[in-house]
Design a protein around this motif. Structure first.
Motif: not given
Length: 133
Positions: A16-19, A26-33, A44-46, A82-92
């Motif tokens: 959840k922290r990663f996604y 990409l503009g998605a809101a925080e995932g909901f349980r 889930f993410y919408r 590039k931001a998607f990549h960099d944030v992914a790496v920064a979050h594990g």
């Protein structure tokens, strides 16, 4: 063509922290349980009419990634790739293949970045350049 994509996780809180961070680019809101009827935890993410989920495996076995499988996320610019990549790496996440950048593909030039999430799922950020003319 698709209703949703779901991947398994061995640590739903870590996922959840990663996604939350990566899909937030990409503009998605925080995932909901949304726990499964079995009690297994899911998130889930919408966004933009699409759904993506992360779940604890309902069969009780360990989650594993698909060998040869890739989930591609559409980006709106090379900078977002590039931001998607960099944030992914920064979050594990783990950067894989070539560094983010322009590639010449069968469908024309595009900006790509490949990462693995903390459970090993292969993700691709892609921005297709507009056709000239």
């Amino acid at each position: 063509m698709f209703n949703h994509i779901m991947v398994g996780s061995n640590d739903i809180e870590r996922s959840k922290r990663f996604y939350d961070a990566v899909l937030g680019v990409l503009g998605a809101a925080e995932g909901f349980r949304s726990p499964a009827p079995t009690g297994h935890q899911r998130v889930f993410y919408r966004h933009a009419g699409n759904s993506f989920g992360v779940t604890q495996p309902i069969n009780g076995e360990a989650a594993c990634h698909a060998n040869g499988g890739t989930i591609g996320f559409k980006c709106e610019s090379a900078e977002q790739v590039k931001a998607f990549h960099d944030v992914a790496v920064a979050h594990g996440g783990q950067s894989i293949e070539e560094p983010p950048g322009l590639r010449d593909g069968a469908l024309g030039p595009m900006h790509l970045a490949y990462v693995r999430d903390p459970d090993g799922n292969k993700l691709c950020a892609v921005y297709r350049l507009p056709k000239a003319g």
